[in-house]
Design a protein around this motif. Sequence first.
Motif, PDB file in Angstrom:
ATOM      1  N   PRO A 308       9.518  18.814   2.422  1.00 48.33           N
ATOM      2  CA  PRO A 308      10.646  19.573   1.858  1.00 48.33           C
ATOM      3  C   PRO A 308      11.945  18.767   1.823  1.00 48.33           C
ATOM      4  O   PRO A 308      12.864  19.114   1.080  1.00 48.33           O
ATOM      5  CB  PRO A 308      10.756  20.779   2.797  1.00 48.33           C
ATOM      6  N   GLN A 309      12.028  17.680   2.611  1.00 46.49           N
ATOM      7  CA  GLN A 309      13.227  16.852   2.624  1.00 46.49           C
ATOM      8  C   GLN A 309      13.150  15.696   1.624  1.00 46.49           C
ATOM      9  O   GLN A 309      14.121  14.965   1.446  1.00 46.49           O
ATOM     10  CB  GLN A 309      13.440  16.261   4.033  1.00 46.49           C
ATOM     11  N   GLY A 310      11.986  15.525   1.016  1.00 47.85           N
ATOM     12  CA  GLY A 310      11.817  14.441   0.051  1.00 47.85           C
ATOM     13  C   GLY A 310      11.881  13.065   0.694  1.00 47.85           C
ATOM     14  O   GLY A 310      12.334  12.099   0.055  1.00 47.85           O
ATOM     15  N   LEU A 311      11.435  12.941   1.944  1.00 51.27           N
ATOM     16  CA  LEU A 311      11.466  11.649   2.629  1.00 51.27           C
ATOM     17  C   LEU A 311      10.399  10.719   2.063  1.00 51.27           C
ATOM     18  O   LEU A 311       9.289  11.154   1.749  1.00 51.27           O
ATOM     19  CB  LEU A 311      11.233  11.836   4.132  1.00 51.27           C
ATOM     20  N   ASP A 312      10.730   9.461   1.968  1.00 52.67           N
ATOM     21  CA  ASP A 312       9.748   8.453   1.579  1.00 52.67           C
ATOM     22  C   ASP A 312       8.987   8.063   2.845  1.00 52.67           C
ATOM     23  O   ASP A 312       9.241   7.028   3.465  1.00 52.67           O
ATOM     24  CB  ASP A 312      10.445   7.239   0.960  1.00 52.67           C
ATOM     25  N   ILE A 313       8.056   8.900   3.219  1.00 53.47           N
ATOM     26  CA  ILE A 313       7.382   8.754   4.513  1.00 53.47           C
ATOM     27  C   ILE A 313       6.637   7.426   4.639  1.00 53.47           C
ATOM     28  O   ILE A 313       6.730   6.775   5.688  1.00 53.47           O
ATOM     29  CB  ILE A 313       6.457   9.965   4.766  1.00 53.47           C
ATOM     30  N   PRO A 314       5.877   6.971   3.632  1.00 54.10           N
ATOM     31  CA  PRO A 314       5.195   5.674   3.788  1.00 54.10           C
ATOM     32  C   PRO A 314       6.152   4.528   4.088  1.00 54.10           C
ATOM     33  O   PRO A 314       5.859   3.674   4.928  1.00 54.10           O
ATOM     34  CB  PRO A 314       4.491   5.483   2.442  1.00 54.10           C
ATOM     35  N   SER A 315       7.298   4.520   3.425  1.00 54.82           N
ATOM     36  CA  SER A 315       8.274   3.456   3.688  1.00 54.82           C
ATOM     37  C   SER A 315       8.848   3.575   5.095  1.00 54.82           C
ATOM     38  O   SER A 315       9.056   2.569   5.783  1.00 54.82           O
ATOM     39  CB  SER A 315       9.407   3.504   2.658  1.00 54.82           C
ATOM     40  N   LEU A 316       9.088   4.803   5.533  1.00 52.88           N
ATOM     41  CA  LEU A 316       9.611   5.011   6.883  1.00 52.88           C
ATOM     42  C   LEU A 316       8.580   4.615   7.934  1.00 52.88           C
ATOM     43  O   LEU A 316       8.928   4.021   8.964  1.00 52.88           O
ATOM     44  CB  LEU A 316      10.032   6.465   7.071  1.00 52.88           C
ATOM     45  N   LEU A 317       7.303   4.905   7.680  1.00 49.21           N
ATOM     46  CA  LEU A 317       6.266   4.510   8.625  1.00 49.21           C
ATOM     47  C   LEU A 317       6.083   2.996   8.658  1.00 49.21           C
ATOM     48  O   LEU A 317       5.783   2.425   9.713  1.00 49.21           O
ATOM     49  CB  LEU A 317       4.944   5.197   8.276  1.00 49.21           C
ATOM     50  N   GLU A 318       6.279   2.350   7.521  1.00 45.06           N
ATOM     51  CA  GLU A 318       6.216   0.881   7.493  1.00 45.06           C
ATOM     52  C   GLU A 318       7.310   0.294   8.382  1.00 45.06           C
ATOM     53  O   GLU A 318       7.071  -0.651   9.148  1.00 45.06           O
ATOM     54  CB  GLU A 318       6.366   0.380   6.056  1.00 45.06           C
ATOM     55  N   LEU A 319       8.512   0.847   8.291  1.00 46.02           N
ATOM     56  CA  LEU A 319       9.611   0.389   9.135  1.00 46.02           C
ATOM     57  C   LEU A 319       9.365   0.752  10.598  1.00 46.02           C
ATOM     58  O   LEU A 319       9.695  -0.026  11.499  1.00 46.02           O
ATOM     59  CB  LEU A 319      10.933   0.986   8.653  1.00 46.02           C
ATOM     60  N   TYR A 320       8.784   1.930  10.834  1.00 48.13           N
ATOM     61  CA  TYR A 320       8.431   2.329  12.202  1.00 48.13           C
ATOM     62  C   TYR A 320       7.462   1.316  12.807  1.00 48.13           C
ATOM     63  O   TYR A 320       7.627   0.888  13.960  1.00 48.13           O
ATOM     64  CB  TYR A 320       7.800   3.721  12.188  1.00 48.13           C
ATOM     65  N   ASN A 321       6.443   0.940  12.042  1.00 50.08           N
ATOM     66  CA  ASN A 321       5.456  -0.022  12.542  1.00 50.08           C
ATOM     67  C   ASN A 321       6.107  -1.353  12.893  1.00 50.08           C
ATOM     68  O   ASN A 321       5.814  -1.947  13.932  1.00 50.08           O
ATOM     69  CB  ASN A 321       4.357  -0.232  11.503  1.00 50.08           C
ATOM     70  N   GLU A 322       6.993  -1.822  12.024  1.00 48.09           N
ATOM     71  CA  GLU A 322       7.695  -3.086  12.280  1.00 48.09           C
ATOM     72  C   GLU A 322       8.504  -2.981  13.568  1.00 48.09           C
ATOM     73  O   GLU A 322       8.445  -3.860  14.429  1.00 48.09           O
ATOM     74  CB  GLU A 322       8.598  -3.421  11.098  1.00 48.09           C
ATOM     75  N   HIS A 323       9.265  -1.897  13.705  1.00 47.71           N
ATOM     76  CA  HIS A 323      10.160  -1.744  14.853  1.00 47.71           C
ATOM     77  C   HIS A 323       9.362  -1.557  16.144  1.00 47.71           C
ATOM     78  O   HIS A 323       9.712  -2.118  17.188  1.00 47.71           O
ATOM     79  CB  HIS A 323      11.073  -0.538  14.620  1.00 47.71           C
ATOM     80  N   GLU A 341      21.909   9.553   4.921  1.00 45.74           N
ATOM     81  CA  GLU A 341      21.527  10.202   6.175  1.00 45.74           C
ATOM     82  C   GLU A 341      20.354  11.163   5.992  1.00 45.74           C
ATOM     83  O   GLU A 341      19.491  11.285   6.873  1.00 45.74           O
ATOM     84  CB  GLU A 341      22.724  10.967   6.759  1.00 45.74           C
ATOM     85  N   ASP A 342      20.315  11.851   4.858  1.00 49.51           N
ATOM     86  CA  ASP A 342      19.274  12.860   4.675  1.00 49.51           C
ATOM     87  C   ASP A 342      17.929  12.274   4.263  1.00 49.51           C
ATOM     88  O   ASP A 342      16.992  13.017   3.953  1.00 49.51           O
ATOM     89  CB  ASP A 342      19.720  13.929   3.663  1.00 49.51           C
ATOM     90  N   LYS A 343      17.815  10.932   4.269  1.00 45.38           N
ATOM     91  CA  LYS A 343      16.545  10.282   3.955  1.00 45.38           C
ATOM     92  C   LYS A 343      16.057   9.413   5.111  1.00 45.38           C
ATOM     93  O   LYS A 343      15.120   8.639   4.957  1.00 45.38           O
ATOM     94  CB  LYS A 343      16.668   9.438   2.681  1.00 45.38           C
ATOM     95  N   ARG A 344      16.682   9.546   6.255  1.00 44.44           N
ATOM     96  CA  ARG A 344      16.318   8.764   7.437  1.00 44.44           C
ATOM     97  C   ARG A 344      15.384   9.576   8.345  1.00 44.44           C
ATOM     98  O   ARG A 344      15.211  10.788   8.140  1.00 44.44           O
ATOM     99  CB  ARG A 344      17.582   8.347   8.189  1.00 44.44           C
ATOM    100  N   PRO A 345      14.786   8.946   9.354  1.00 48.37           N
ATOM    101  CA  PRO A 345      13.860   9.667  10.242  1.00 48.37           C
ATOM    102  C   PRO A 345      14.470  10.901  10.880  1.00 48.37           C
ATOM    103  O   PRO A 345      13.764  11.889  11.140  1.00 48.37           O
ATOM    104  CB  PRO A 345      13.497   8.613  11.289  1.00 48.37           C
ATOM    105  N   THR A 346      15.766  10.877  11.144  1.00 45.79           N
ATOM    106  CA  THR A 346      16.423  12.021  11.789  1.00 45.79           C
ATOM    107  C   THR A 346      16.441  13.263  10.899  1.00 45.79           C
ATOM    108  O   THR A 346      16.706  14.366  11.388  1.00 45.79           O
ATOM    109  CB  THR A 346      17.871  11.650  12.159  1.00 45.79           C
ATOM    110  N   ALA A 347      16.154  13.096   9.612  1.00 46.06           N
ATOM    111  CA  ALA A 347      16.161  14.241   8.697  1.00 46.06           C
ATOM    112  C   ALA A 347      14.850  15.027   8.726  1.00 46.06           C
ATOM    113  O   ALA A 347      14.751  16.092   8.112  1.00 46.06           O
ATOM    114  CB  ALA A 347      16.445  13.769   7.274  1.00 46.06           C
ATOM    115  N   CYS A 348      13.849  14.511   9.432  1.00 45.83           N
ATOM    116  CA  CYS A 348      12.552  15.200   9.527  1.00 45.83           C
ATOM    117  C   CYS A 348      12.728  16.574  10.171  1.00 45.83           C
ATOM    118  O   CYS A 348      13.369  16.701  11.217  1.00 45.83           O
ATOM    119  CB  CYS A 348      11.580  14.350  10.331  1.00 45.83           C
ATOM    120  N   LEU A 349      12.145  17.604   9.541  1.00 47.97           N
ATOM    121  CA  LEU A 349      12.254  18.975  10.043  1.00 47.97           C
ATOM    122  C   LEU A 349      11.138  19.322  11.019  1.00 47.97           C
ATOM    123  O   LEU A 349      11.135  20.426  11.582  1.00 47.97           O
ATOM    124  CB  LEU A 349      12.215  19.963   8.867  1.00 47.97           C
TER     125      LEU A 349
END
Length: 375
Positions: A308-323, A341-349
């Motif tokens: 519902p937030q329209g997050l680019d989850i695959p890209s965020l998970l790629e960055l999560y894996n790197e970090h 801000e509304d597209k970062r991990p903190t925006a996850c509901l």
Amino acid sequence: MIYRKFQDLQLSALGMGAMRLPVVDGNDAVIDEPAAVEMVDYAMAHGVNYYDTAWGYHNGQSELVMGRALKRHPREKFYLATKFPGYDLANMPKVREIFPKQLEKCQVDYFDFYLFHNVCEMNIDAYLDPKYGIYDYLMEQKRAGKIRHLGFSAHGSIDVMKRFLDAYGKDMEFCQIQLNWLDWKFQDAEGKVKLLREHNIPVWVMEPLRGGRLARLSDEEAAKLAALRPDEAPAAWAFRFLQAIPEVTVTLSGMSNLEQLKQNIATYETDAPLNGEEWKALMSVADDMLGRKILPCTACHYCVSHCPQGLDIPSLLELYNEHNFTGGGFIAPMALSALPEDKRPTACLHCHSCEAVCPQQIKISDAMESFAAML
């Protein structure tokens, strides 16, 4: 020392990077200058002719120390590279101020190689913005002979590199990327090499040992490699991997002491690239290392359509894996800083809608929460 041809030059295949020089009492801003000078003298005596520094290395001290160390040697005996510090957006309007200061700090009249530093998601818009005049000024310095060869370094995605190359690629003579056997797939360094090949741009390598991590393998990992090359240490394997990639011209190693320098120079006395069996074994070790610490996202994008937030989850998970794998670092925070801000991990509901359609059954909401906490 092995040498690689670049235009009309013969460059040492091993270059000395000046980001991790020896320091006093662990203080990165206080370089142990006598030790650094000894390293430069040894490198010069053993055929290393490429030296790489930057405005921000060692809190601005690297250019000064390298300038004094190299001043002891004839100017025609070495090639010096430094970079415009676009990793800090506050520097974007200051190219006319910074470049002359770099010449002064390094005590040279010209730079053999000069780079747009760290092209990435955070700064690509600024680098391409004509109001800052960075490209125009650097091209002006090249015409004046103050820059002999112009290139760029990149920590950004392939899409970011494409944008940069679309704008300036015709004038880029080389590109420096993070390239090692772990990141061949993990950061799609393979795709970046292919992109540069398409543009006929030779590759300069940074982080060949991933900050030293690839020189510190577990006993099990090291044993797999030793079975094929019993006389090669893990660090040498990393360099032999790079010797097998024809696009690689210069490999930069940020050596922190004389012993590391001696070992790496000894490796580069021979050109012994990996064969097919050895390459396959190394990729297997990489898969095992990554498999223990990264989430198995295949970027199918089913999750995106259900967020519902329209997050680019695959890209965020790629960055999560790197970090998560790296245990921190700057790549993920740098990329996320370019997102609203509304597209970062903190925006996850934490609604779990994405998880209901994930073929890999990844606990995405937990990953977003963990990512936010790590950052």
